[in-house]
Write a protein that holds these residues in place. Sequence first.
Motif, PDB file in Angstrom:
ATOM      1  N   ASN A 117      37.858  37.398  38.480  1.00  0.00           N
ATOM      2  CA  ASN A 117      39.133  37.347  37.773  1.00  0.00           C
ATOM      3  C   ASN A 117      39.467  35.911  37.391  1.00  0.00           C
ATOM      4  OD1 ASN A 117      39.502  39.737  40.039  1.00  0.00           O
ATOM      5  ND2 ASN A 117      40.326  40.270  38.029  1.00  0.00           N
ATOM      6  N   GLN A 140      43.744  39.092  36.059  1.00  0.00           N
ATOM      7  CA  GLN A 140      43.875  38.574  37.420  1.00  0.00           C
ATOM      8  C   GLN A 140      43.546  39.583  38.506  1.00  0.00           C
ATOM      9  OE1 GLN A 140      47.341  35.182  36.757  1.00  0.00           O
ATOM     10  NE2 GLN A 140      47.821  36.964  37.963  1.00  0.00           N
ATOM     11  N   LEU A 194      45.487  36.473  42.526  1.00  0.00           N
ATOM     12  CA  LEU A 194      44.172  36.580  41.902  1.00  0.00           C
ATOM     13  C   LEU A 194      43.292  37.387  42.836  1.00  0.00           C
ATOM     14  CD1 LEU A 194      43.038  35.177  39.194  1.00  0.00           C
ATOM     15  CD2 LEU A 194      41.513  34.013  40.761  1.00  0.00           C
TER      16      LEU A 194
END
Length: 613
Positions: A207, A188, A202
């Motif tokens: 990601n 993330q 995020l």
Amino acid sequence: MSRVGDHASCIYRNPNEPVEARVSDLLSRMTMKEKLAQMAQIDKSVATPTVLKTLSIGSVVSGGGSAPMGRASAADWAHMIDFFQHYALQSRLGIPIIYGTDAVHGHNNVYGATIFPHNVGLGATRDVDLVQRIGAATALEVRATGVHYTFAPCVAVCRDPRWGRCYESYSEDPETVRKMTSIVSGLQGSPPAGHPEGYPYLAGRNNVIACAKHFVGDGGTKRGINEGNTISSFDDLEKIHLVPYLDCISQGVCTIMPSYSSWNGSKMHSDKFLLTNILKDKLGFKGFVISDWEGIDRLSHPHGSDYRYCIHASITAGVDMVMVPFRYEHFLEDLMSLVESGEIPMARIDDAVSRILRVKFVAGLFEHPMTDRSLLDVLGCKMHRELAREAVRKSLVLLKNGKDPNKPFLPLDRNAGAILVSGGHANDIGLQCGGWTIAWHGDSGRITIGTSILDAIKETAGEQTEVIYERHPSPSTLARKDISFAIVVVGEPPYAESLGDNAELKIPFNGTELICYVADRLPTLVILISGRPLVLEPQLLEKVDAVVAAWLPGTEGKGITDALFGDYDFKGVLPVTWFRNVDQLPMCVGDQCYDPLFPVGFGLKFNMDSQPQ
């Protein structure tokens, strides 16, 4: 055409507005049907343009082994997912779908992707930075195909290797599992200082949305039975199984998945105390809770089967999105009935949908709903394969090195006259990758692109060295005087979940017999390919010269030969206890009667010194 322009003036369409303002604005515009549809995740096979456009479904999933076509490329995946997204964006409010898949050791459903070692092998590395880099590489390959969401990492603490998902656990030691949750920040991105605790995060388009699973206690079931019952006090549940989730939440993990299993007889998918009182209220988790595949179907009404009861029990307990792959119409009808009757409060629906929308806004899906085609070439790229190779060599655990403490057997001589390689696992990409690779349970053969252990030995051995491969060597081969040593590669077949439950844990395919047959005639190195410790009979250990636990290393077999031939020393240490016999199980480090064959933290180097952790 997307209907984005129809709502250009709406707060929820403005990326400069705070996320919570966007969530509130969008929620206020949604009909009841649209809200409930956001709570459903459906299989790609039923995600028709009409369904996506008219219902405003929240998410679409590819289950284990589900791909656009046979050997689909990254572009094939991107085309399929963009097709779905195109129709989702034509829904009344233009809410994008989240597309999810099980990328649990690399983007393992996709042919040609880099397949990293399974979690048990990564746990052997104890390398926090390595695991984070693997998360980042996996995220890139996942996003290259248009997928937004992976159901990873599994942060189970496996307390019994008889469990069929043992290889999905980093360790039996909670502290080791906690360290390995660094993969969340890899997937993330790392949240900045001051990021609100428990709030999803995020970093950007490179990601993916992560999912910590399976909440909670899945690795502690009685006798290691998958989907079984974990019997413990809350203090033990918290001390052993719950602690890795604190680390995932602190890293902004976006979603959490309940386990199929139970805690003291209470099914996780309907346990309000754990899902709401503990996870959401006490731990402050602000992302969404997603059910496992047909997870609510596993719930049973006290007076018989009743799907309406399953929906009511799971939603009121705190499940926000339901993975309901095929029977979504039935699900939405019953859910609507439960809301209209007041059995599920409107506040619970608004909370669930707010959590789902929050993750979609945080993930930037409204601004960038379609695939970034500039990433297509990262799938299976050289840089990621080198990272996987590094992970393989760092995961290897050297259990024995020589019969005489003063004469180590490893490293091997690459300029030996001839090397005999035997065992079915030596020349099989599928077997060395294990379950959750291309197919749900995995498969044997050249199921994807990679380097087998045999290929790696041939590439590493000297130009004048003959490498002989016989799956089960003949007496005439074993009698050859020019063979310097044998490498026997044996282990488990691929498996996943309940089909991996195993009460005996013997080396399959008559592996022990093959090892002893070869070792009676030649100096022998054994490489075990497995998702967990297997029974090593005393006579086997006496006969062989060296033993390496290679776990399920994935596609990059040269990581194994990097260590065998001395280019790198062994670094891996046991993440789980290597028992003497199955009658000792369950047995974990810290137990009062702890008498293992090899303890957690054991691992030799070339100089024969153990490196306990």
